[in-house]
Enzyme design. Structure first.
Site, PDB file in Angstrom:
ATOM      1  N   ASP A   1       9.254  15.507  12.801  1.00 10.24           N
ATOM      2  CA  ASP A   1       9.009  15.065  11.429  1.00 10.24           C
ATOM      3  C   ASP A   1       7.571  15.362  11.006  1.00 10.24           C
ATOM      4  O   ASP A   1       6.921  14.532  10.359  1.00 10.24           O
ATOM      5  CB  ASP A   1       9.325  13.571  11.306  1.00 10.24           C
ATOM      6  CG  ASP A   1       9.777  13.198   9.897  1.00 10.24           C
ATOM      7  OD1 ASP A   1      10.020  14.119   9.082  1.00 10.24           O
ATOM      8  OD2 ASP A   1       9.886  11.992   9.601  1.00 10.24           O
TER       9      ASP A   1
ATOM     10  N   ILE B   1       0.815  -1.226   0.000  1.00  9.94           N
ATOM     11  CA  ILE B   1       0.000   0.000   0.000  1.00  9.94           C
ATOM     12  C   ILE B   1       0.843   1.270   0.000  1.00  9.94           C
ATOM     13  O   ILE B   1       0.321   2.363  -0.149  1.00  9.94           O
ATOM     14  CB  ILE B   1      -0.973   0.044   1.203  1.00  9.94           C
ATOM     15  CG1 ILE B   1      -0.214  -0.223   2.517  1.00  9.94           C
ATOM     16  CG2 ILE B   1      -2.122  -0.905   1.011  1.00  9.94           C
ATOM     17  CD1 ILE B   1      -1.062   0.005   3.750  1.00  9.94           C
ATOM     18  N   GLY B   2       2.120   1.144   0.175  1.00  9.94           N
ATOM     19  CA  GLY B   2       2.930   2.362   0.184  1.00  9.94           C
ATOM     20  C   GLY B   2       4.407   2.066   0.195  1.00  9.94           C
ATOM     21  O   GLY B   2       4.832   0.921   0.362  1.00  9.94           O
TER      22      GLY B   2
HETATM   23  N1  LIG Z   1      -0.656   2.655   9.296  1.00  8.82           N
HETATM   24  C1  LIG Z   1      -0.835   2.811   7.988  1.00  8.82           C
HETATM   25  N2  LIG Z   1      -2.043   2.567   7.422  1.00  8.82           N
HETATM   26  C2  LIG Z   1      -2.238   2.742   6.095  1.00  8.82           C
HETATM   27  N3  LIG Z   1      -1.269   3.134   5.235  1.00  8.82           N
HETATM   28  C3  LIG Z   1      -0.054   3.383   5.731  1.00  8.82           C
HETATM   29  C4  LIG Z   1       0.241   3.235   7.118  1.00  8.82           C
HETATM   30  N4  LIG Z   1       1.545   3.552   7.318  1.00  8.82           N
HETATM   31  C5  LIG Z   1       2.028   3.897   6.111  1.00  8.82           C
HETATM   32  N5  LIG Z   1       1.082   3.797   5.149  1.00  8.82           N
HETATM   33  C6  LIG Z   1       1.223   4.085   3.723  1.00  8.82           C
HETATM   34  O1  LIG Z   1       2.559   3.863   3.331  1.00  8.82           O
HETATM   35  C7  LIG Z   1       3.143   5.073   2.834  1.00  8.82           C
HETATM   36  C8  LIG Z   1       4.606   5.124   3.227  1.00  8.82           C
HETATM   37  O2  LIG Z   1       4.706   5.269   4.638  1.00  8.82           O
HETATM   38  P1  LIG Z   1       6.099   5.478   5.373  1.00  8.82           P
HETATM   39  O3  LIG Z   1       5.797   5.944   6.754  1.00  8.82           O
HETATM   40  O4  LIG Z   1       6.928   4.267   5.223  1.00  8.82           O
HETATM   41  O5  LIG Z   1       6.817   6.548   4.490  1.00  8.82           O
HETATM   42  P2  LIG Z   1       6.919   8.116   4.503  1.00  8.82           P
HETATM   43  O6  LIG Z   1       6.528   8.705   5.822  1.00  8.82           O
HETATM   44  O7  LIG Z   1       6.194   8.578   3.292  1.00  8.82           O
HETATM   45  O8  LIG Z   1       8.472   8.275   4.272  1.00  8.82           O
HETATM   46  P3  LIG Z   1       9.630   8.326   5.339  1.00  8.82           P
HETATM   47  O9  LIG Z   1       9.485   7.119   6.214  1.00  8.82           O
HETATM   48  O10 LIG Z   1      10.820   8.308   4.506  1.00  8.82           O
HETATM   49  O11 LIG Z   1       9.431   9.603   6.085  1.00  8.82           O
HETATM   50  C9  LIG Z   1       2.300   6.191   3.423  1.00  8.82           C
HETATM   51  O12 LIG Z   1       2.338   7.336   2.610  1.00  8.82           O
HETATM   52  C10 LIG Z   1       0.909   5.557   3.456  1.00  8.82           C
HETATM   53  O13 LIG Z   1       0.302   5.669   2.185  1.00  8.82           O
END
Ligand SMILES: Nc1ncnc2c1ncn2[C@@H]1O[C@H](COP(=O)(O)OP(=O)(O)OP(=O)(O)O)[C@@H](O)[C@H]1O
Length: 408
Positions: free
Chosen positions: A203, A80-81
């Site tokens: 952050d 999903i991401g």
């Molecule tokens: N708990 C969650 N429920 C649903 N989707 C999620 C969840 N956590 C992350 N995602 C999805 O995964 C994507 C990537 O999340 P992640 O926290 O790994 O990266 P980021 O915050 O975009 O980057 P970074 O970790 O480099 O700051 C998010 O933009 C979201 O779409």
């Protein structure tokens, strides 16, 4: 002071890491604040990180097999991401006797920074509890594989909902955007005022605000969070880490992290919600590439129509224009160069509560601001806005006189 900028630890998200000389007297040393290069830092050891974690209260230790089963062996369909450290998958796991949707964040193998953030995230989320923070159900720590298991947020991130929508039907209206800002501010208020110890989030960005049913926002990603300054101290000195476009200028320049650094980042988030623009545009935009710089002249001239996301269609709707104007003023108070002049998160929550209520009231009434209930208020606000704009110009002039060492 010597410093170097190193990009690339988290390339996808343009994380910026700036190493600075640590000032020994004012530094609050803690297990979470050791330089990542130190061999004494337990967070950097990948040999037995599990032994370093506190006994997790409600946080479970999942096996890799459990996560693989939950996500259909990390299938593409379940993905999903993608974040700076790895992919995120949707899955189902039994939590407290119930089968629940979960998001499984896989962290890249053997990354020192990744390992450090993994430990900080587990530590932080084992002590923090608030309805505007995403819940961590558990983690997996097998060999050099690290994963985090969160409650699943069905509506994704605010970043996706602002910048990556597929149709006009998906455009978030002003009311929803301001409710999101309010919920995110409440999450931050919990970190700044209520949690024990207090925490600097470090952050704040739209990618880290996830949306539950009904667009209820929850802050996620606590890998960079810091235990706040000790009593009597105004700041924590640390390596500069954050995301380009969101970092407070004084933090980027000195490494002195305060609660007001989070307030600056929140101001960028608010401006992003209002304008629908990314904090950093593409390279062809020159100086206007930075959202804060781009919006400044329109803010000074109170040209709200030009600042507002065109998709909000505020033109000709006095109550929406008024609401955007108030939101822009609040954003610019958060973005003041002088950290002390920025409002506290409590003040921001109060201002947003009034704003959300104002939008709701006007939505029901369906009428423009009139003399009885809003005219006076409006005149006062215009005077306030002009004063703020003047302060802002003065600050800008002053800050031009002293060359900044770092400008993102
Ligand atoms: N708990 C969650 N429920 C649903 N989707 C999620 C969840 N956590 C992350 N995602 C999805 O995964 C994507 C990537 O999340 P992640 O926290 O790994 O990266 P980021 O915050 O975009 O980057 P970074 O970790 O480099 O700051 C998010 O933009 C979201 O779409």
């Amino acid at each position: 002071m010597a410093f170097c900028l190193c990009f690339g630890l988290r390339p996808k998200r343009n994380k910026v890491v700036q190493k600075l000389k640590i000032e020994p007297v004012s530094v609050q040393e803690s297990i979470l604040d050791q330089p990542s290069s130190s061999s004494a830092n337990p967070a950097t050891s990948s040999s037995d990180p599990e032994a370093l974690l506190p006994p997790p209260q409600e946080i479970k230790n999942f096996s890799y097999l459990q996560l693989a089963t939950a996500t259909n062996n990390f299938s593409l369909d379940a993905r999903i991401g993608q974040g700076g450290f790895g992919d995120v998958y949707k899955g189902k796991l039994e939590i407290d006797g119930q089968l629940k949707d979960v998001a499984v964040k896989m962290l890249g193998r053997s990354s020192i920074q990744g390992n450090r953030e993994f430990i900080v995230e587990v530590l932080m989320l084992s002590i923090l509890r608030n309805k505007n923070l995403v819940k961590l159900y558990g983690y997996c720590c097998e060999g050099d594989q690290r994963s985090l298991v969160y409650e699943y947020m069905p509506l994704g991130s605010v970043e996706d909902n602002i910048h990556n929508i597929r149709s006009v039907q998906e455009v978030l209206d002003l009311s929803t955007r301001m409710k999101i800002a309010l919920g995110a501010a409440k999450g931050l208020a919990y970190l700044h005022n209520e949690s024990q110890p207090i925490v600097i989030y470090r952050d704040m960005k739209t990618a880290n605000i996830l949306l539950d049913h009904g667009f209820e926002p929850k802050l996620s990603d606590f890998g960079l969070a810091k235990i706040g300054p000790n009593e009597g101290m105004s700041h924590v000195t640390t390596r500069v880490m954050g995301t380009l476009g969101y970092c407070a200028p004084e933090y980027a320049a000195t490494g002195k992290l305060t609660l007001k650094s989070d307030i600056y980042s929140f101001g960028v988030v608010l401006l992003e919600l209002i304008t629908g623009r990314k904090p950093i545009g593409d390279s062809t935009m020159g100086a206007e590439r930075l959202l804060v710089r781009w919006a400044l002249p329109y803010f000074r001239s109170l040209n709200i129509r030009r600042i507002a996301d065109p998709r909000l269609a505020i033109q000709g709707d006095p109550y929406l224009e008024e609401a955007v104007r108030r939101a822009v003023q609040l954003a610019y108070m958060c973005l003041r160069d002088q950290a002390k002049a920025r409002p506290t998160i409590r003040e921001i929550v109060e201002a947003l509560e009034v704003l959300v209520e104002y939008i709701a009231r006007k939505k029901v009434e369906g009428s423009p601001v009139n003399e009885e209930d809003g005219g006076l208020e409006r005149r006062r606000d215009v005077a306030d806005a002009k004063r703020w704009a003047k302060d802002f110009r003065d600050e800008q002039r002053k800050s031009k006189a002293v060359p900044k060492r770092t400008r993102f």
